[in-house]
Design an enzyme around this catalytic site. Structure first.
Site, short mmCIF file in Angstrom:
data_model
loop_
_atom_site.label_atom_id
_atom_site.label_comp_id
_atom_site.label_asym_id
_atom_site.label_seq_id
_atom_site.Cartn_x
_atom_site.Cartn_y
_atom_site.Cartn_z
N LYS A 1 0.85 -1.20 0.00
CA LYS A 1 0.00 0.00 0.00
C LYS A 1 0.88 1.25 0.00
CE LYS A 1 -1.67 2.78 2.96
NZ LYS A 1 -1.66 4.02 2.17
N GLU B 1 10.20 1.06 10.29
CA GLU B 1 11.20 2.09 9.97
C GLU B 1 10.52 3.42 10.21
OE1 GLU B 1 14.23 1.56 9.37
OE2 GLU B 1 14.46 -0.37 8.38
N CYS C 1 14.11 10.54 6.39
CA CYS C 1 14.20 10.06 7.77
C CYS C 1 15.64 10.14 8.28
CB CYS C 1 13.67 8.64 7.85
SG CYS C 1 14.43 7.56 6.63
P1 NAD Z 1 2.62 8.23 8.05
O1 NAD Z 1 2.92 7.49 9.29
O2 NAD Z 1 1.60 9.31 8.10
O3 NAD Z 1 2.10 7.24 6.90
C1 NAD Z 1 2.88 6.15 6.47
C2 NAD Z 1 1.98 5.13 5.79
O4 NAD Z 1 1.12 4.56 6.77
C3 NAD Z 1 1.06 5.70 4.70
O5 NAD Z 1 0.98 4.78 3.63
C4 NAD Z 1 -0.28 5.81 5.42
O6 NAD Z 1 -1.37 5.73 4.54
C5 NAD Z 1 -0.22 4.59 6.31
N1 NAD Z 1 -1.12 4.66 7.49
C6 NAD Z 1 -1.58 5.77 8.12
N2 NAD Z 1 -2.39 5.40 9.14
C7 NAD Z 1 -2.43 4.05 9.16
C8 NAD Z 1 -3.09 3.10 9.99
N3 NAD Z 1 -3.87 3.48 11.00
N4 NAD Z 1 -2.88 1.80 9.74
C9 NAD Z 1 -2.09 1.39 8.73
N5 NAD Z 1 -1.44 2.25 7.90
C10 NAD Z 1 -1.60 3.57 8.12
O7 NAD Z 1 4.03 8.77 7.52
P2 NAD Z 1 4.34 9.72 6.27
O8 NAD Z 1 3.94 11.10 6.64
O9 NAD Z 1 3.81 9.12 5.01
O10 NAD Z 1 5.94 9.61 6.18
C11 NAD Z 1 6.81 10.39 6.90
C12 NAD Z 1 7.39 9.63 8.07
O11 NAD Z 1 8.04 8.44 7.62
C13 NAD Z 1 8.49 10.39 8.80
O12 NAD Z 1 8.32 10.28 10.19
C14 NAD Z 1 9.77 9.68 8.37
O13 NAD Z 1 10.85 9.80 9.26
C15 NAD Z 1 9.30 8.29 8.25
N6 NAD Z 1 10.23 7.54 7.40
C16 NAD Z 1 11.08 6.62 7.97
C17 NAD Z 1 12.00 5.95 7.19
C18 NAD Z 1 12.95 4.93 7.79
O14 NAD Z 1 13.49 4.14 7.02
N7 NAD Z 1 13.18 4.93 9.08
C19 NAD Z 1 12.05 6.19 5.83
C20 NAD Z 1 11.20 7.13 5.29
C21 NAD Z 1 10.28 7.79 6.08
#
Ligand code: NAD
Length: 451
Positions: A153, A228, A262
Site C-alpha cells: 500500500k 522504519e 528520515c
Molecule cells: P505516516 O505514518 O503518516 O504514513 C505512512 C503510511 O502509513 C502511509 O501509507 C499511510 O497511509 C499509512 N497509514 C496511516 N495510518 C495508518 C493506519 N492506521 N494503519 C495502517 N497504515 C496507516 O508517515 P508519512 O507522513 O507518510 O511519512 C513520513 C514519516 O516516515 C516520517 O516520520 C519519516 O521519518 C518516516 N520515514 C522513515 C524511514 C525509515 O526508514 N526509518 C524512511 C522514510 C520515512
C-alpha cells in the site's frame, strides 16, 4: 473512494487514483495467498530468474519511473533517476536470494538437526510518501526472494511509481497476484493488512506515531513487524575536522529531498572553538544550494510534497532563531528556502521534533562527552555523521552513538548491501543487507535420528 494527485512543483491537478475498500483488499490478499503457494513451490533457480527479469524490466523503465517521481513527488530528476536505479539494484541483489536460503545442519545427540527458512506467506508493506519506490523495494524484493507474496500500500500522496512497478512485475512474468500494489487509505487498506489473518508480516515505514499503532494492532495476531520510523539525526563536527569540508557537505545531508528524509541530519552539533568558522562556511553552502524546478538537471532540491506539509514545516520557522536562509523560487509550487536555526535551548522543539523539511538547527558543544550526551538525548536513533581527523575519536564516537547508521567524514546512509534501521523509537528490525531475506522467513528445525 478516490484521491486526486497534485504536482507539487506546479500545483496542477493530475490523475485521480481509485482507492481500494476493505472488500477489494480482502480479495487481493486472498489472491496473493494462492499465488504464494505456487511461488514457494517453484524451483529456486526459476524464482531467481524471474526476479532477475523483474530487475531488467525496471532497468528498461528507469527514465519513466524517474519522470513519474518528478511529477508526483517533486523530486529533482537527477535524484529520481538514482532512486529508480536503486530499485533495479535492490531487485538484482535479492534475485540471488532464492538459491541462498541454505539453512543449517547441526550435529545433535542421536542424529542431526536441519533448519529450513520457510516463507511467512503474505507480507503487507505500507510505505510513506517521501521515498516511495526505494522504500517499497526494500520490502518487496527480499520478501519475494524468500518465497512470499506481497501486497503493497503506497502513501496516498505519492502512489504513481509504486503502481508502475506493480505493472512492471507482471510485464516481467511474475505470476498474477504475487505482487500487488493496492492504493488506498491507511485507515482502510493499511488497517486491513493488520487485521487480516492471512497477512503474516507487516513492513511499515512512516511516522513513529502511526508505527506505534501498527505495532499495537499487529500484537493481536502476533504478526511479525519491521518498523522504519522517524529520525532526528546529529551531524557532529569536532574542532580537529576539516571544518570547511564539513560546512560544504552539511546542506546535502539535511536538505536533500527537501529535508523529507528520515536520515536528515537536522541537528548540527559544532565544537565551540570552530563554531564561527563553520557557520561562515555553512552560510555560503546553504546560499549556493540550488532549489527550483525539479525537471532541471542542475536542481538539488525541489518543492515540498504538498501544501499541507509545507504549512506544517513553516510553523517551525515562526519560533524565531533563524540565522540565515537559502533561496527558493516564488510563485506556484510548494518551494521553501532552506533555513538554518540557532536555538537557544536543547529543549526547543526544533532540536527535538522531526521537522521533515529543509530546516536545520545548529548548536555548539564544549567537548566530546557533551557532544555525545546531546546527540543521544533524542528519542530517535536512525542516522548521523561524525567529522574528525582523529581516528580514535571516530571509532569511540561511532561506537557510543545510539544510532543505526553512521558515517564518518561523509554523509552516507543507505546502501542496498548493508543493513539499515533504527535504534530506540526510530524503528524495529533491519532492512537491506545480506540478511534481509531471512527476515521474511520462519526458521524451522527438524530432527532426523540416525538409527
Ligand atoms: P505516516 O505514518 O503518516 O504514513 C505512512 C503510511 O502509513 C502511509 O501509507 C499511510 O497511509 C499509512 N497509514 C496511516 N495510518 C495508518 C493506519 N492506521 N494503519 C495502517 N497504515 C496507516 O508517515 P508519512 O507522513 O507518510 O511519512 C513520513 C514519516 O516516515 C516520517 O516520520 C519519516 O521519518 C518516516 N520515514 C522513515 C524511514 C525509515 O526508514 N526509518 C524512511 C522514510 C520515512
Amino acid at each position: 473512494m478516490s484521491y486526486t494527485l497534485i504536482n507539487p512543483a506546479t500545483e496542477e491537478q493530475m490523475e485521480t487514483i481509485a482507492h481500494a475498500d476493505v472488500a477489494q483488499t480482502d480479495a487481493a490478499i486472498e489472491l496473493a495467498s494462492q499465488a504464494q503457494k505456487k511461488w514457494a513451490g517453484l524451483n529456486p533457480a526459476d524464482r531467481a530468474m524471474l526476479l532477475h527479469r523483474f530487475a531488467s524490466t525496471v532497468d528498461q523503465n528507469i527514465e519513466q519511473l524517474a519522470q513519474l517521481e518528478v511529477r508526483n513527488s517533486g523530486h529533482p530528476i537527477s535524484q529520481a533517476r538514482w532512486e529508480a536505479t536503486h530499485v533495479r539494484n535492490v531487485l538484482e541483489y535479492y534475485s540471488a536470494g532464492p538459491e541462498r536460503l541454505i539453512g543449517k545442519q547441526i550435529p545433535v545427540a542421536g542424529g542431526i538437526a536441519v533448519t529450513f527458512n520457510e516463507p511467512i506467506g503474505v507480507v503487507g508493506i505500507i510505505t510513506p510518501w517521501n521515498f516511495p519506490m526505494t522504500i517499497a523495494s526494500w520490502g518487496f524484493a527480499p520478501a519475494l526472494a524468500a518465497g512470499n507474496a506481497v501486497v503493497l500500500k503506497p502513501a496516498e500522496w505519492t502512489p504513481l511509481s509504486s503502481i508502475r512497478i506493480g505493472e512492471l512485475a507482471l510485464e516481467a512474468g511474475l505470476p498474477e497476484g504475487l505482487f500487488q500494489v493496492i492504493p488506498g487509505k491507511g485507515s482502510v487498506v493499511g488497517d486491513r493488512f493488520l487485521t487480516h489473518p492471512k497477512v503474516g508480516k507487516i513492513v511499515f515505514t512512516g511516522s513513529t506515531e502511526v508505527g506505534k499503532q501498527v505495532m499495537r494492532k499487529a500484537a493481536d495476531q502476533v504478526k511479525r513487524v519491521t518498523l522504519e520510523l522517524g529520525g532526528k539525526s546529529a551531524n557532529i563536527v569536532f574542532a580537529d575536522a576539516d571544518v570547511d569540508k564539513a560546512a560544504a557537505a552539511a546542506p546535502s545531508s539535511v536538505f536533500e529531498n527537501a529535508g523529507q528524509d528520515c536520515c536528515a541530519r537536522s541537528r548540527i552539533l559544532v565544537e565551540a572553538s570552530v563554531y564561527d568558522r563553520f557557520m561562515e562556511g555553512l552560510e555560503k553552502s546553504v546560499k549556493a544550494y540550488k532549489v527550483g524546478d525539479p525537471t532541471n538537471e542542475a536542481t538539488e532540491m525541489g518543492p515540498l510534497v504538498s501544501k499541507k506539509h509545507f504549512e506544517n514545516v513553516e510553523q517551525y520557522l515562526s519560533d524565531g532563531n533563524v540565522a540565515f536562509r537559502g533561496n527558493a523560487p516564488t510563485g506556484k509550487g510548494y518551494f521553501m528556502a532552506p533555513a538554518v536555526l540557532t536555538p537557544g535551548k536543547l529543549t526547543d522543539r526544533c532540536m527535538t521534533e522531526e521537522i521533515f523539511g529543509p530546516v536545520v538547527s545548529v548548536y555548539r558543544f564544549k567537548d566530546e562527552a557533551e557532544a555525545l550526551e546531546i546527540a543521544n538525548s533524542s528519542e530517535y536513533g536512525l542516522s548521523g555523521s561524525i567529522w574528525t581527523r582523529d581516528l580514535g575519536r571516530g571509532i569511540r564516537v561511532s561506537r557510543a552513538l545510539e544510532s543505526g547508521n553512521l558515517s564518518v567524514n561523509s554523509h552516507s546512509s543507505v546502501r542496498y548491501n548493508t543493513p539499515f534501521g533504527g535504534f530506540k523509537q526510530s524503528g524495529l528490525g533491519r532492512e537491506l543487507g545480506p540478511d534481509a531475506p531471512l527476515h521474511f522467513t520462519e526458521e524451522k528445525t527438524v530432527y532426523y535420528p540416525a538409527d
